[in-house]
Design a protein around this motif. Structure first.
Motif, PDB file in Angstrom:
ATOM      1  N   ARG A 105       0.840  -1.204   0.000  1.00 14.89           N
ATOM      2  CA  ARG A 105       0.000   0.000   0.000  1.00 14.89           C
ATOM      3  C   ARG A 105       0.875   1.253   0.000  1.00 14.89           C
ATOM      4  O   ARG A 105       0.602   2.210  -0.726  1.00 14.89           O
ATOM      5  N   ALA A 106       1.898   1.262   0.847  1.00 13.35           N
ATOM      6  CA  ALA A 106       2.773   2.434   0.920  1.00 13.35           C
ATOM      7  C   ALA A 106       3.494   2.659  -0.399  1.00 13.35           C
ATOM      8  O   ALA A 106       3.679   3.798  -0.834  1.00 13.35           O
ATOM      9  N   ILE A 107       3.892   1.588  -1.045  1.00 13.48           N
ATOM     10  CA  ILE A 107       4.545   1.716  -2.351  1.00 13.48           C
ATOM     11  C   ILE A 107       3.553   2.262  -3.379  1.00 13.48           C
ATOM     12  O   ILE A 107       3.837   3.219  -4.101  1.00 13.48           O
ATOM     13  N   ASP A 108       2.357   1.664  -3.443  1.00 14.44           N
ATOM     14  CA  ASP A 108       1.394   2.026  -4.481  1.00 14.44           C
ATOM     15  C   ASP A 108       0.842   3.436  -4.325  1.00 14.44           C
ATOM     16  O   ASP A 108       0.442   4.054  -5.320  1.00 14.44           O
ATOM     17  N   TRP A 109       0.827   3.938  -3.103  1.00 15.78           N
ATOM     18  CA  TRP A 109       0.269   5.268  -2.880  1.00 15.78           C
ATOM     19  C   TRP A 109       1.226   6.380  -3.295  1.00 15.78           C
ATOM     20  O   TRP A 109       0.884   7.561  -3.222  1.00 15.78           O
ATOM     21  N   HIS A 110       2.412   6.014  -3.731  1.00 14.67           N
ATOM     22  CA  HIS A 110       3.393   7.016  -4.156  1.00 14.67           C
ATOM     23  C   HIS A 110       3.993   6.561  -5.482  1.00 14.67           C
ATOM     24  O   HIS A 110       4.041   5.367  -5.776  1.00 14.67           O
ATOM     25  N   TYR A 111       4.430   7.512  -6.261  1.00 13.45           N
ATOM     26  CA  TYR A 111       4.973   7.164  -7.571  1.00 13.45           C
ATOM     27  C   TYR A 111       6.243   7.952  -7.846  1.00 13.45           C
ATOM     28  O   TYR A 111       7.348   7.433  -7.692  1.00 13.45           O
ATOM     29  N   ARG A 112       6.117   9.211  -8.187  1.00 16.27           N
ATOM     30  CA  ARG A 112       7.304  10.009  -8.490  1.00 16.27           C
ATOM     31  C   ARG A 112       8.213  10.174  -7.289  1.00 16.27           C
ATOM     32  O   ARG A 112       9.413  10.397  -7.446  1.00 16.27           O
TER      33      ARG A 112
END
Length: 201
Positions: A105-112
Motif C-alpha cells: 500500500r505504501a509503495i502504491d500510494w506514491h509514484y514520483r
C-alpha cells in the motif's frame, strides 16, 4: 526516537555522505519486530548518511484505497518524507512467501516520490525473509528504483531481541554495513544524475 525525528550523523560521517536516507519499518502487526529492527537499521545508517528518517508504517496513515489512481492519488501524509529521501532501507518481514500488504500500500500510494533512487532491503523471517526481497525487486524496478545487489536477510531475529533492543550477530551487522556502502554509492550517483541529467519517463 520518534518517526518524525531524523537521526543526525556525526560530523565525520556527514562529511562522507550528505545523503538523506529513509528507513521504512514495513509491518503493522501488533506483535511485530519491524520497529525494533528499523531502529537498529536506522542507527547503523546514521553512521554513513547525513540524516536518517525512520518511517514506521504502523504510525503512518494513508488515504482510503478507493481514491487510489494509476501513478498514485491524493498526496499522503508521508509523501514529503518519501520524496525528500535520497535512498531507502526497507525493513520487512516475509509473510506467506512475500512482503506485507502494508508495504505494498505504501509503495502504491506514491509514484514520483520513489523514482530514480536506490533501495536496500533488510528482510527477516525463519529463513531470512529472502522471498520478500525478491518480490520487492520487481515491484521497485517498475518505479525506477535501483535495488542494491547486497541485502540483509535476518534469520529468526526474535532470538536476538532483548530489553535493550536488537543485538545482532556480528555477521548481520557486517552485512548491513556492506549493503549501506553500496546504497550510499548508488545514492550519490543517482543524486548527481537527477540534478544534472534528469530523466523524463
Amino acid at each position: 526516537m520518534t518517526p518524525t525525528e531524523p537521526i543526525t550523523a556525526s560530523a565525520a560521517a556527514a562529511e562522507q555522505s550528505g545523503l538523506h536516507l529513509a528507513v521504512l519499518a514495513a509491518s503493522v502487526r501488533r506483535d511485530r519486530l519491524s520497529r525494533t529492527l528499523g531502529d537498529w537499521a536506522a542507527g547503523r545508517a546514521a553512521e554513513v548518511a547525513g540524516t536518517v528518517d525512520l518511517i514506521d508504517l504502523a504510525e503512518s496513515e494513508l488515504p482510503d484505497d478507493e481514491l487510489l489512481q494509476p501513478g498514485g492519488g491524493p498526496r499522503s501524509a508521508i509523501a514529503h518524507r518519501i520524496e525528500r529521501a535520497d535512498g531507502y532501507l526497507v525493513v520487512t518481514p516475509e509473510y506467506n512467501h512475500s512482503y506485507p500488504a502494508s508495504l505494498k500500500r505504501a509503495i502504491d500510494w506514491h509514484y514520483r516520490e520513489w523514482m530514480f533512487k536506490p533501495a536496500t532491503v533488510v528482510s527477516y523471517g525463519v529463513h531470512g525473509g529472502l522471498l520478500a526481497t525478491e518480490h520487492l525487486r520487481g515491484v521497485l524496478a517498475e518505479l525506477h528504483v535501483v535495488t542494491t545487489r547486497r541485502g540483509v536477510g535476518l534469520r529468526a531475529p526474535w532470538n536476538d531481541v532483548h530489553d535493550r533492543g536488537f543485538d545482532p550477530p556480528p555477521d548481520a551487522g557486517a552485512a548491513l554495513d556492506q549493503a549501506l556502502g553500496e546504497l550510499v554509492w548508488w545514492g550519490e550517483v543517482l543524486c548527481a544524475a537527477r540534478r544534472d541529467r534528469p530523466f523524463q519517463p
